[in-house]
Design an enzyme around this catalytic site. Structure first.
Site, PDB file in Angstrom:
ATOM      1  N   GLU A 204      -3.859-136.409   3.516  1.00 51.07           N
ATOM      2  CA  GLU A 204      -4.762-137.488   3.114  1.00 51.07           C
ATOM      3  C   GLU A 204      -4.363-138.824   3.729  1.00 51.07           C
ATOM      4  O   GLU A 204      -5.204-139.602   4.163  1.00 51.07           O
ATOM      5  CB  GLU A 204      -4.828-137.613   1.586  1.00 51.07           C
ATOM      6  CG  GLU A 204      -5.751-136.614   0.896  1.00 51.07           C
ATOM      7  CD  GLU A 204      -5.115-135.256   0.697  1.00 51.07           C
ATOM      8  OE1 GLU A 204      -3.909-135.100   1.000  1.00 51.07           O
ATOM      9  OE2 GLU A 204      -5.815-134.335   0.229  1.00 51.07           O
TER      10      GLU A 204
ATOM     11  N   HIS B  43      -6.328-132.926 -11.441  1.00 49.29           N
ATOM     12  CA  HIS B  43      -7.568-132.805 -10.665  1.00 49.29           C
ATOM     13  C   HIS B  43      -8.791-133.391 -11.372  1.00 49.29           C
ATOM     14  O   HIS B  43      -9.911-133.114 -10.990  1.00 49.29           O
ATOM     15  CB  HIS B  43      -7.858-131.326 -10.365  1.00 49.29           C
ATOM     16  CG  HIS B  43      -7.001-130.751  -9.278  1.00 49.29           C
ATOM     17  ND1 HIS B  43      -5.642-130.792  -9.306  1.00 49.29           N
ATOM     18  CD2 HIS B  43      -7.330-130.113  -8.109  1.00 49.29           C
ATOM     19  CE1 HIS B  43      -5.156-130.203  -8.222  1.00 49.29           C
ATOM     20  NE2 HIS B  43      -6.159-129.792  -7.484  1.00 49.29           N
TER      21      HIS B  43
END
Lengths: 354, 324
Positions: free
Chosen positions: B60, B129
């Protein structure tokens, strides 16, 4: 003295013969002038810091001049340069005006970032200088973005991204090397190994020697240069630039150098000895080049003295310019946050708090 | 008018904008050959090729920084996070680089970039998440934060975001990808920074966004059976806030309930509450009420998770408390 080793084995091979055209005397003096300008500028900055005209952080580049000047001298004016927070030398080597650089250190509106960036955040769109970045290693990811843009737009240009030896242990660096190699991006990563990650020596912070071995894992070309010798820096960088420009392949360079001053102006320096610093000063990159220019009869003592006078005056003029420049007006605090829109209606922004 | 899913609406926006401007490219994990983890990018690789629809390594920081650098270089990247929860890995790139470069450079560089991906809880994927990070990013000057709740807004706002010359956090909601509704075909731009009244009412103003707008609407429907007439405002853009729309409604209803999936402490509703009490104090007949997620990490267990989210029961109770 740091030694220049051969390129590491893995990855694409770099040509052994120098691909740089020989410099004429004028070109050589220009390199000397740039290195000396950086030094005199930094000395002036140190003085201004002691006078409290420069506040916050001030990371000086003294001792490392041959790295910025040598590497950037192998680029075209349109290639991209991005670096970390020790950025004064790269900015000057890129041709940014000493006045606007010093004014930025003073926090003035005439500064290269309008007094909003400071020592760590010099920028110049005109000179393709993409900063000046404060978080260690963060700019390595921006670097692949610049190189990606260059490739995407078929510009034929390349990017040099500088980082210190401390930055190679950041995840951002490894993620960027991997992507650069996978996507064949025209970028040269230059590790300026000055021996210390702030105050922690390389041997205490980085496993694996030489540092450039980290290129191997990504099948990337790796090359070591002697950062005290500008000719070696130029020859090695030129190979990497050529690889990027002609084959769109990245290279990792480790350029061994030394900084005489502390990590920043507030560094007590108790992690190294006075003797160590004095030892390196014998291999000073400017002194070394000066001696070579004289030995090779490129120029005369008088001519070099004249250059010193010129750049000393330039640094002083930059100081005077910065000192006399205006502080930014309060209104500027709300400027430069958003780019004007031109494809959608302007977004209604509000100045908070209410 | 076509009736398509939130997912398809986003896909149309991407496809149309990529067709319109060659500088727009999409990168992220599984966006190309896999057709997107949530199929938002379905078919785009086939249509635009690997130069513009790019699978990244699971890095990322690397690919987000790449997008920002490319934006500084003049491209218009769309960076997909498989979920915004993963954006925590590259917080530095978004905050220190995307959001500060223009200011720090004295206005020399623009960062026209869209960060987008799924977010939110309710799918039993656990604490790591299930984040709703709109308040985290809204706290950063220079970031624009968009959280569409309906397919037409998803399309119209994503198209506007891609055309913006500034960094935009476009925070989708995982539970809404399959939601179907009418969406205009072709050119359809929704202005950034404008909310929308999704249900008109006179008794209380419910202010919400994203998935919470659907919870608020469901609660309003149930309240109507009890003759409580709630107005539901979907903010659509969290920052900048459409305070004018809020003010118009509050002046009419004099009562406010905020419904947000953010955790309570410094969730976006705290800012909205501050502005309402500061600017509309004399128009309030009751304290502003906030129905947020509970101040606990997201539990895996389904029943527990539903109790943590701002569910309809808690919204209805909150509205009754405000009307009491």
């Amino acid at each position: 003295m740091p030694t220049a080793d051969k390129a590491t084995k893995k990855g694409p091979s770099l040509s052994n013969s120098s691909i740089l055209p020989p410099l004429d005397p004028q070109g050589k003096l220009q390199l000397y002038r740039q290195m000396l300008l950086i030094r005199r500028f930094e000395e002036k900055a140190a003085q201004a810091f002691q006078q409290a005209k420069i506040k916050g952080f001030c990371h000086l580049y003294i001792g490392q001049e041959a790295v910025a000047v040598g590497t950037i001298s192998t680029l075209t004016a349109e290639d991209a340069v991005i670096t970390a927070y020790r950025d004064h030398g790269h900015a000057l080597a890129r041709g940014m005006d000493a006045n606007s650089c010093m004014a930025e250190l003073f926090g003035k509106i005439t500064g290269c970032s309008r007094g909003k960036g400071g020592s760590m955040h010099f920028f110049s769109a005109e000179k393709h200088f993409y900063g000046g970045h404060g978080i260690v290693g963060g700019q390595s990811a921006l670097g692949i973005g610049l190189a990606f843009g260059q490739k995407y737009l078929n510009t034929g240009r390349v990017t040099i991204c500088y980082l210190g030896d401390g930055a190679i242990n950041q995840g951002a660096f490894h993620e960027s090397l991997n992507i650069a190699a996978l996507w064949k991006l025209p970028i040269i990563y230059v590790i300026e190994n000055n021996g210390y990650a702030m105050g922690t020596s390389v041997s205490r912070s980085s496993a694996g020697d030489p540092l450039v071995k980290r290129a191997d894992g990504y099948d990337m070309a790796g090359i070591i240069a002697d950062g005290m010798d500008i000719d070696d820096v130029r020859a090695k960088t030129a190979e990497a630039v050529n690889l990027a420009r002609t084959e769109s392949l990245p290279t990792l360079m480790e350029i061994r150098t030394y900084r005489y001053r502390g990590h920043s102006m507030s560094d007590p320096g108790n992690y190294r000895t006075r003797e160590e610093i004095e030892k390196y000063k014998k291999f000073d990159p400017i002194l070394l080049y000066r001696t070579r220019l004289l030995d090779d009869k490129v120029t005369t003592d008088n001519a070099l003295e004249a250059i010193d006078k010129e750049v000393t005056a330039e640094a002083q003029a930059a100081y005077d310019f910065a000192d006399k420049s205006e502080e930014p007006a309060f209104e500027t605090v709300y400027e430069d946050i958003f780019s004007p829109e031109d494809q959608i209606d302007e977004i209604p922004r509000r100045n908070l708090p209410l | 008018m076509q009736v398509i899913t939130y997912r398809e609406a986003l896909n149309q926006a991407l496809s149309e904008e990529m067709e319109r401007d060659e500088r727009v490219f999409l990168c992220g994990e599984e966006v190309a050959e896999y057709d997107g983890a949530y199929k938002v990018s379905q078919g785009l690789l086939k249509k635009f090729g690997p130069k513009r629809v790019i699978d990244t390594p699971i890095s990322e920081t690397g690919f987000t920084g790449l997008g920002i650098g490319a934006a500084m270089y003049g491209l218009r990247p769309v960076v997909e996070f498989m979920t915004w929860s993963f954006s925590l890995v590259c917080y530095d790139q978004i905050i220190n680089n995307a959001a500060q470069v223009r200011y720090m450079s004295g206005g020399q560089f623009s960062v026209p970039i869209v960060f987008r991906g799924s977010s939110g809880g309710g799918l039993q994927v656990g604490a790591t998440h299930s984040h709703t990070p709109e308040n985290w990013y809204a706290n950063v000057p220079a970031l624009t934060v968009i959280t569409p709740a309906f397919p037409d807004d998803a399309k119209g706002l994503l198209k506007s975001a891609i055309r913006s010359n500034n960094p935009v956090c476009f925070i989708e909601n995982e539970k809404l990808y399959g939601y179907k509704d009418e969406v205009p075909e072709g050119e359809h731009l929704i202005p950034i920074g404008k909310g929308k009244i999704r249900r008109a009412g006179n008794d209380v103003t419910i202010i919400s966004n994203s998935g919470s707008t659907h919870r608020a609407l469901a609660a309003a429907k149930l309240l109507a059976e009890d003759n409580i007439d709630a107005e539901v405002i979907d903010l659509r853009t969290i920052k900048p806030l459409d305070f004018d729309l809020i003010a118009e409604s509050v002046v009419k209803t004099n009562r406010v309930v905020i419904v947000e999936e953010n955790k309570p402490y410094a969730g976006w509703g705290a800012q909205v509450t501050y502005e309402i009490q500061k600017l509309l104090f004399d128009h309030l007949d009751a304290p502003v009420n906030r129905i947020t997620s509970l101040d606990v990490p997201q539990p895996y267990n389904g029943k527990l998770e539903q109790s943590v989210l701002p569910n309809e029961e808690r919204i209805i109770a909150g509205v009754r408390e405000t009307l009491a």
